[in-house]
Design a protein around this motif. Structure first.
Motif, PDB file in Angstrom:
ATOM      1  N   ALA A 157       0.811  -1.215   0.000  1.00 22.70           N
ATOM      2  CA  ALA A 157       0.000   0.000   0.000  1.00 22.70           C
ATOM      3  C   ALA A 157       0.844   1.264   0.000  1.00 22.70           C
ATOM      4  O   ALA A 157       0.382   2.319  -0.449  1.00 22.70           O
ATOM      5  CB  ALA A 157      -0.939  -0.007   1.209  1.00 22.70           C
ATOM      6  N   ASP A 158       2.080   1.166   0.476  1.00 26.51           N
ATOM      7  CA  ASP A 158       2.940   2.357   0.512  1.00 26.51           C
ATOM      8  C   ASP A 158       3.715   2.580  -0.776  1.00 26.51           C
ATOM      9  O   ASP A 158       4.557   3.470  -0.865  1.00 26.51           O
ATOM     10  CB  ASP A 158       3.912   2.277   1.695  1.00 26.51           C
ATOM     11  N   GLY A 159       3.434   1.766  -1.794  1.00 24.74           N
ATOM     12  CA  GLY A 159       4.106   1.917  -3.077  1.00 24.74           C
ATOM     13  C   GLY A 159       5.254   0.959  -3.295  1.00 24.74           C
ATOM     14  O   GLY A 159       5.823   0.892  -4.389  1.00 24.74           O
ATOM     15  N   GLY A 160       5.613   0.194  -2.267  1.00 27.85           N
ATOM     16  CA  GLY A 160       6.665  -0.802  -2.410  1.00 27.85           C
ATOM     17  C   GLY A 160       6.087  -2.142  -2.843  1.00 27.85           C
ATOM     18  O   GLY A 160       5.064  -2.211  -3.513  1.00 27.85           O
ATOM     19  N   PHE A 161       6.760  -3.222  -2.452  1.00 20.91           N
ATOM     20  CA  PHE A 161       6.217  -4.555  -2.713  1.00 20.91           C
ATOM     21  C   PHE A 161       6.554  -5.468  -1.542  1.00 20.91           C
ATOM     22  O   PHE A 161       7.581  -5.319  -0.897  1.00 20.91           O
ATOM     23  CB  PHE A 161       6.710  -5.135  -4.042  1.00 20.91           C
ATOM     24  N   TRP A 162       5.639  -6.410  -1.277  1.00 20.35           N
ATOM     25  CA  TRP A 162       5.822  -7.325  -0.144  1.00 20.35           C
ATOM     26  C   TRP A 162       6.225  -8.722  -0.589  1.00 20.35           C
ATOM     27  O   TRP A 162       6.653  -9.540   0.236  1.00 20.35           O
ATOM     28  CB  TRP A 162       4.549  -7.400   0.702  1.00 20.35           C
ATOM     29  N   ALA A 163       6.108  -9.001  -1.878  1.00 18.98           N
ATOM     30  CA  ALA A 163       6.464 -10.330  -2.392  1.00 18.98           C
ATOM     31  C   ALA A 163       6.970 -10.204  -3.817  1.00 18.98           C
ATOM     32  O   ALA A 163       6.512  -9.342  -4.581  1.00 18.98           O
ATOM     33  CB  ALA A 163       5.257 -11.270  -2.350  1.00 18.98           C
ATOM     34  N   LEU A 164       7.903 -11.080  -4.155  1.00 20.82           N
ATOM     35  CA  LEU A 164       8.411 -11.162  -5.525  1.00 20.82           C
ATOM     36  C   LEU A 164       8.766 -12.612  -5.806  1.00 20.82           C
ATOM     37  O   LEU A 164       9.490 -13.238  -5.021  1.00 20.82           O
ATOM     38  CB  LEU A 164       9.641 -10.276  -5.711  1.00 20.82           C
ATOM     39  N   ALA A 165       8.250 -13.141  -6.899  1.00 18.26           N
ATOM     40  CA  ALA A 165       8.555 -14.516  -7.290  1.00 18.26           C
ATOM     41  C   ALA A 165       9.026 -14.529  -8.736  1.00 18.26           C
ATOM     42  O   ALA A 165       8.528 -13.769  -9.575  1.00 18.26           O
ATOM     43  CB  ALA A 165       7.321 -15.408  -7.136  1.00 18.26           C
ATOM     44  N   MET A 166       9.985 -15.404  -9.006  1.00 18.79           N
ATOM     45  CA  MET A 166      10.475 -15.589 -10.368  1.00 18.79           C
ATOM     46  C   MET A 166      10.685 -17.067 -10.640  1.00 18.79           C
ATOM     47  O   MET A 166      11.253 -17.776  -9.817  1.00 18.79           O
ATOM     48  CB  MET A 166      11.789 -14.832 -10.583  1.00 18.79           C
ATOM     49  N   ARG A 167      10.211 -17.519 -11.798  1.00 23.21           N
ATOM     50  CA  ARG A 167      10.429 -18.908 -12.188  1.00 23.21           C
ATOM     51  C   ARG A 167      11.914 -19.181 -12.387  1.00 23.21           C
ATOM     52  O   ARG A 167      12.413 -20.249 -12.016  1.00 23.21           O
ATOM     53  CB  ARG A 167       9.661 -19.212 -13.474  1.00 23.21           C
ATOM     54  N   GLU A 168      12.618 -18.230 -12.975  1.00 24.38           N
ATOM     55  CA  GLU A 168      14.065 -18.339 -13.165  1.00 24.38           C
ATOM     56  C   GLU A 168      14.708 -17.135 -12.482  1.00 24.38           C
ATOM     57  O   GLU A 168      14.821 -16.067 -13.078  1.00 24.38           O
ATOM     58  CB  GLU A 168      14.417 -18.386 -14.643  1.00 24.38           C
ATOM     59  N   PRO A 169      15.113 -17.285 -11.221  1.00 24.73           N
ATOM     60  CA  PRO A 169      15.632 -16.142 -10.467  1.00 24.73           C
ATOM     61  C   PRO A 169      16.817 -15.482 -11.166  1.00 24.73           C
ATOM     62  O   PRO A 169      17.717 -16.147 -11.676  1.00 24.73           O
ATOM     63  CB  PRO A 169      16.068 -16.785  -9.135  1.00 24.73           C
ATOM     64  N   ASP A 170      16.768 -14.151 -11.172  1.00 26.33           N
ATOM     65  CA  ASP A 170      17.807 -13.366 -11.850  1.00 26.33           C
ATOM     66  C   ASP A 170      17.961 -12.039 -11.124  1.00 26.33           C
ATOM     67  O   ASP A 170      17.087 -11.173 -11.200  1.00 26.33           O
ATOM     68  CB  ASP A 170      17.410 -13.141 -13.309  1.00 26.33           C
ATOM     69  N   GLY A 171      19.074 -11.871 -10.419  1.00 24.99           N
ATOM     70  CA  GLY A 171      19.295 -10.651  -9.660  1.00 24.99           C
ATOM     71  C   GLY A 171      19.376  -9.406 -10.504  1.00 24.99           C
ATOM     72  O   GLY A 171      19.175  -8.297 -10.000  1.00 24.99           O
ATOM     73  N   ALA A 172      19.642  -9.554 -11.791  1.00 27.89           N
ATOM     74  CA  ALA A 172      19.782  -8.384 -12.652  1.00 27.89           C
ATOM     75  C   ALA A 172      18.502  -7.558 -12.724  1.00 27.89           C
ATOM     76  O   ALA A 172      18.556  -6.340 -12.941  1.00 27.89           O
ATOM     77  CB  ALA A 172      20.207  -8.813 -14.061  1.00 27.89           C
TER      78      ALA A 172
END
Length: 210
Positions: A129-144
């Protein structure tokens, strides 16, 4: 199967949830943070996944992390620390924070496979709600796709979504949640999830001030 990671720091007074003081003392704010983390770890512990990770900044991991792989956070800004996690985990990865004790299995169910029925969705983002994010998922994780995204701003979630889409990923959106950051947001989350450890402690502390 998906790995699920919780990013957290050790809940010591003066080091966590400093925006809760006042009205709470530094010790109370740390206790609320610890309760929120325990709630989060309990939900993740019950998820049908093969690997659970505590991505931790601190010396003593909480007892609720028993059975989790504990990985030390790297140095650097938050984007660099998050990027490192998405670089070192090989399997599909769902990351959640420690600031949403209202987390439930249902809220992250769609992201556990990091995909959909036809395989088109490659990432999931949970807006805050503050404009950020609380979760992130990736099938193929990539820090880039995290490195360089400005964090802790009211456009962080939008910027992260743009980065994912610019990488050619189809992104699904999870429900928006409120992070526990301020006294106002803490009260809101406690009301929304009254059965959590966090809410019970919040009620106890609030009664002590009435």
């Amino acid at each position: 199967m998906t790995a699920v990671a919780v990013i957290a720091k050790e809940c010591r007074p003066g080091r966590v949830k400093t925006r809760l003081t006042p009205p709470f003392t530094a010790e109370e704010a740390a206790a609320l943070a610890a309760a929120a983390l325990d709630d989060t770890l309990a939900v993740v512990a019950a998820l049908p996944v093969d690997r659970r990770v505590l991505y931790f900044d601190g010396d003593v991991a909480p007892e609720a992390a028993a059975g989790f792989d504990v990985l030390a956070q790297t140095a650097g800004d938050l984007d660099e620390r998050l990027a490192h996690l998405f670089d070192v985990v090989d399997e599909p990865l769902l990351l959640v924070g420690m600031d949403t004790p209202q987390l439930s299995t249902e809220l992250v169910a769609a992201a556990l496979g990091v995909g959909d029925a036809d395989g088109s969705v490659a990432a999931w983002l949970g807006p805050a709600a503050d404009g950020g994010f609380w979760a992130l998922a990736m099938r193929e994780p990539d820090g880039a796709v995290l490195r360089g995204v400005p964090m802790s701003r009211d456009d962080t979630g939008r910027r992260q979504l743009e980065r994912l889409e610019a990488a050619g990923l189809v992104v699904g959106l999870l429900d928006e949640l409120t992070d526990v950051d301020t006294a106002e947001s803490a009260a809101s989350v406690a009301l929304a999830a009254p059965g959590t450890r966090f809410a019970r402690l919040h009620r106890e502390l609030a009664r002590g001030r009435s």
